[in-house]
Enzyme design. Structure first.
Site, PDB file in Angstrom:
ATOM      1  N   GLU A 259      12.686  16.888  57.827  1.00 34.78           N
ATOM      2  CA  GLU A 259      13.297  16.890  56.499  1.00 34.78           C
ATOM      3  C   GLU A 259      12.273  16.711  55.366  1.00 34.78           C
ATOM      4  OE1 GLU A 259      16.548  14.101  56.576  1.00 34.78           O
ATOM      5  OE2 GLU A 259      17.671  15.289  58.024  1.00 34.78           O
ATOM      6  N   GLU A 517      19.462  18.333  64.090  1.00 33.82           N
ATOM      7  CA  GLU A 517      20.257  17.120  63.914  1.00 33.82           C
ATOM      8  C   GLU A 517      21.667  17.511  63.526  1.00 33.82           C
ATOM      9  OE1 GLU A 517      18.742  14.070  61.359  1.00 33.82           O
ATOM     10  OE2 GLU A 517      16.697  14.219  62.138  1.00 33.82           O
TER      11      GLU A 517
END
Length: 889
Positions: A259, A517
């Protein structure tokens, strides 16, 4: 599909938008992140202040014991394998590798990691390693980078809470009045919109462009940080390579930074924050960058405050923050002579400590607080050229990192993860080299932040990407609409993979997509499932979480047919503190959920000494072994490359083991095609009916490879008589027989399991094909012929393991009960140019297993409310079989 390049038997390829084994079968790699616990050392969960700063300042913390304790690893990995998982995303933080100081690596931790990876190999997993971070570092309220990186950038981390440069869990809400248990859900992620995170990412990706005065050890801070980051993970890759038995067999690739964030780069106006919801959550205080600059220099600021409800973020007033003169920037006295006494770097005299670096670069004036260049980060300084973060900043950093990894792991699959919700840049094939995967994330944001499964939701990704002119257009009402919307959003993400390997991107994706995820919180509704509300009436009832997680994972099915790794599995998860990090609570398993009195019935585990890994360990769907119980030996298992010890199970003990401590297990332990001769085009699974339906396409190029035969020119595979099947994971959690269930619940077991290979009887089980009576087989190991002429004749497997009805359009099936696997054999066309479409359906003959039959679900009081939802179901607001009252089917 193109012919598979020559490689070792365990090698995995990335071709035509799919993972492909060396036999030419397309694969679905599905599993879990192991582990969220890896964000912090074993004895330092985020809520613990004792030792937090003291160890950080000397770099003494160790991550040995993450993600698993070595002596407990087999039990946890056996559980994960028994759930059907074959893929692990393996987070490792930069801090874990280089916490002792710049260039000082923790080789003991690297060696410990290798031992854990060997355990993963023994259990038949594939692994991709992930350089994990959240909002830069543990010391800026997240995870990832070592403490010294903050000091290198001129920060004083001990002042972050006072200046609201970052929210730090162990000091929440303030160091003077700590109450970390009250930290609101997901508030940690607002750090992406605060001074430290915005500055660190701006320096990491764009320091040379935006902070040319930040010189340390003779190089710009961008080069300094990026080089240390790349070298740390390259050192781990070197260590893994030196182990000799892990590259490609187990570790198939490396993710890019988890991220990554743009920080301040591309910010249009430093005086304002975006009014539209983007990837950074608006909750609590929301400063503009200019306000963050002033707070960092100890100046009082009044900030807008936001609450987040079922309709999203809403401004609800303002909050005044007074740092009382405390600065987030380090005092010049901490580096006598511009040399740091602990970390040893030499800072350039032009980089003055104690002053905000953006003031140092004339972005704003400290004395007046005035922003001199509000669009400083929107253009290349000194020009009017717009900034393109992904192309000009993300891609060069990723190139540096990937080349460092491939220096030691040449065949590594490059997992590419751009910032959250951003489409990846066009990445040239010269970098990817035919081995890549788009690695993106997706969460149902409304459920994640509100900690509640709502009857409405929104197409959040479509809204962010400008597919709607108003928020109302993105609204979705009712569970069917929500599930459809989630599937659509994952379809957007899958389409992004076309950006990889083509300039310009055209046509279908060349590389596969994995949702790195995806998950749901388990502490919903004020921890109702933990017995914290309603007098404990709902303790153990994870039905709402099951519905939410099933909706997300169902989104990866359908026509998307996506790979995924759920977030997360934490071996030390607890009800009070969740995953041990910022009050997140997404672990699929928790020791606090172990059923009382059942632990002693969990079988002893051992791992066979030999394994046939095949193309994806086809013979070992699970290595969980119950050595003291009657033996079942799979003929398919022993026919593979190596001789292996037979896998031994007793079904009720296995079912008990797989459900004990698991949360919403019916949602994530779900059927799916592991390896397909051809390509899966549609996957449907209905929890409420225990019905699985798979559609595939197969053509002449899909004849699977037999390693003992010669290649057929122009074909992906080899010969039409190859015995490799399509493999489907069939979890006992959904398809166990009543006999298995009764024994798992503690009823007296029968003395002997009938393992006869030749018993066949006509039964009276209900048929799925008119009045035709299905054939009933009492042996789970029997090879069942299903000719194309009898394509729709349903067949029942019924014994101490399963009670299922199988209907296939063509071919024959074989059930490997102890591996929870169905093998489907069929003939690929030799001459036809068109794709053939084949289907198979599996359903539990007696109907779906109730959650309570697995020792899951709510109490009798709440089950009595099941009749309340009939009208909601008819209105389409609930999926069939669900109840809003207790949500138990």
């Amino acid at each position: 599909m193109p012919r598979v390049p020559s490689a070792s038997a365990s090698f995995i390829h990335t071709l035509d938008g799919n993972f492909v084994d060396n036999a030419g079968r397309t694969l679905l790699l599905r599993g879990v992140n192991l582990s969220g616990s890896s964000k912090a050392p074993v004895n330092q969960p985020s809520q613990v202040l004792d030792g937090f700063w003291e160890e950080a300042k000397i770099g003494s913390e160790s991550f040995i014991g993450r993600p698993l304790k070595l002596d407990e690893a087999d039990e946890h990995l056996a559980r994960l394998r028994g759930w059907g998982f074959n893929m692990l995303r393996f987070p490792v933080t930069w801090e874990a590798l280089e916490h002792e100081g710049p260039g000082k690596y923790d080789h003991d931790f690297m060696d410990y990691t290798i031992e854990i990876l060997r355990k993963c190999k023994a259990h038949g997993f594939k692994v991709y390693l992930n350089p994990h971070q959240d909002t830069w570092s543990r010391f800026s309220g997240g995870s990832g980078a070592p403490y010294w990186t903050l000091a290198a950038c001129g920060f004083n981390p001990c002042a972050f809470s006072a200046t609201q440069a970052a929210i730090i869990h162990c000091e929440y809400p303030t160091p003077a009045s700590r109450n970390p248990a009250e930290m609101p859900a997901m508030i940690w992620s607002t750090n992406y919109g605060k001074l430290v995170s915005q500055t660190m990412f701006a320096l990491f990706f764009g320091g040379s462009t935006f902070a040319p005065k930040c010189i340390i050890d003779g190089v710009n801070i961008q080069e300094y940080l990026q080089t240390h980051f790349a070298n740390a993970f390259a050192k781990l890759a070197q260590r893994v390579a030196a182990a000799g038995d892990l590259l490609d067999e187990v570790v198939i690739g490396w993710d890019s930074m988890n991220e990554p964030a743009e920080g301040l780069i591309s910010w249009d106006d430093l005086n304002v924050y975006p009014q539209q919801q983007g990837s950074t959550l608006k909750k609590g205080t929301v400063p503009s960058p200019a306000q963050s600059f002033r707070l960092g220099m100890g100046q009082v600021q009044t900030l807008d405050n936001y609450s987040f409800g079922s309709m999203g973020p809403k401004r609800d007033g303002s909050v005044t923050i007074d740092p009382n003169g405390v600065k987030a920037w380090a005092d010049p006295s901490t580096e006598p002579g511009n040399i740091h006494p602990r970390w040893g770097w030499r800072r350039d005299p032009g980089w003055t400590l104690g002053k905000c670096i953006w003031a140092l670069h004339n972005v704003w004036d400290v004395e007046s607080g005035y922003v001199l260049q509000p669009n400083y980060f929107a253009h290349v300084p000194g020009t009017q050229e717009p900034v393109h973060f992904l192309r000009a900043f993300f891609l060069p950093q990723y190139t540096l990192y990937l080349k460092a990894i491939r220096a030691h792991h040449p065949q590594a699959i490059a997992f590419v993860q751009p910032p959250v919700f951003a489409q990846p840049p066009s990445i040239p094939e010269e970098l990817l080299l035919g081995r890549a995967c788009y690695s993106t994330h997706y969460y149902d944001g409304l459920t994640l932040v509100t900690r509640h499964w709502n009857w409405f939701n929104a197409d959040a990704l479509g809204l962010i990407r400008g597919k709607y002119s108003t928020q109302l257009q993105a609204l979705r009402i009712g569970e069917r609409a929500i599930r459809s919307s989630l599937q659509t959003q994952l379809g957007y993400l899958k389409a992004d993979a076309t950006q990889l390997g083509a300039l310009p991107p055209t046509g279908p994706a060349r590389y596969p997509t994995i949702i790195g995820e995806i998950g749901t919180p388990f502490d919903m509704d004020a921890k109702r499932s933990y017995g914290y509300t309603d007098g404990g009436k709902y303790k153990g009832d994870y039905s709402r979480q099951e519905r939410a997680l099933d909706a997300s994972l169902n989104a990866a099915d359908g026509e998307n047919c996506l790979n995924w790794t759920v977030w997360t599995y934490c071996p030390d998860s607890s009800h009070p503190w969740g995953d041990g990090w910022n009050m997140e609570d997404l672990s699929l398993w928790c020791s606090d959920d172990l059923r009382a009195g059942e632990a002693e019935r969990v079988p002893a585990l051992r791992i066979p000494s030999k394994f046939s890994m095949g193309s994806l360990a086809p013979a070992q769907a699970s290595t969980l072994t119950i050595s003291t119980l009657p033996t079942y030996s799979s003929p398919y298992a022993t026919s593979s490359v190596e001789e292996v010890e037979p896998v031994q199970y007793e079904p009720a003990s296995l079912l008990s083991f797989l459900t004990n401590g698991a949360r919403a297990v019916r949602a994530f332990c779900r059927p799916w095609p592991i390896a397909v001769v051809g390509t899966a085009t549609n996957i449907q699974f209905d929890i409420s009916k225990a019905t699985f339906h798979l559609t595939i396409k197969v053509n002449a190029e899909d004849i699977p490879v037999d390693d003992d035969d010669d290649l057929v020119p122009g074909k992906k595979g080899l010969c039409k008589d190859s015995s490799l099947p399509t493999e489907i994971f069939l979890p006992l959690v959904h398809f166990a027989s009543d006999a298995c269930l009764s024994k798992a619940l503690g009823s007296k077991a029968r003395d002997q399991v009938d393992d006869s290979m030749d018993i066949e009887q006509e039964g009276s089980s209900r048929s799925t094909s008119g009045t035709t009576t299905p054939r009933v087989y009492t042996s789970s190991t029997l090879t069942l012929p299903l000719t194309s002429q009898a394509a729709l004749l349903p067949v029942v497997f019924k014994d101490d393991w399963y009670d299922i009805t199988v209907t296939a359009s063509e071919g024959r099936v074989e059930l490997l009960a102890s591996e929870q696997k169905l093998l489907w054999f069929y003939t690929a066309p030799m001459d036809e140019k068109e794709d053939n479409e084949l289907t198979i359906e599996v359903r539990r003959s007696p109907g779906a297993i109730k959650a309570t039959a697995l020792g899951l679900g709510c109490t009798g009081e709440s089950r009595a409310r099941n009749g309340c939802a009939g009208w909601l179901e008819q209105a389409g607001l609930l999926s069939e079989g669900w109840c809003e009252g207790c949500s138990i089917m």
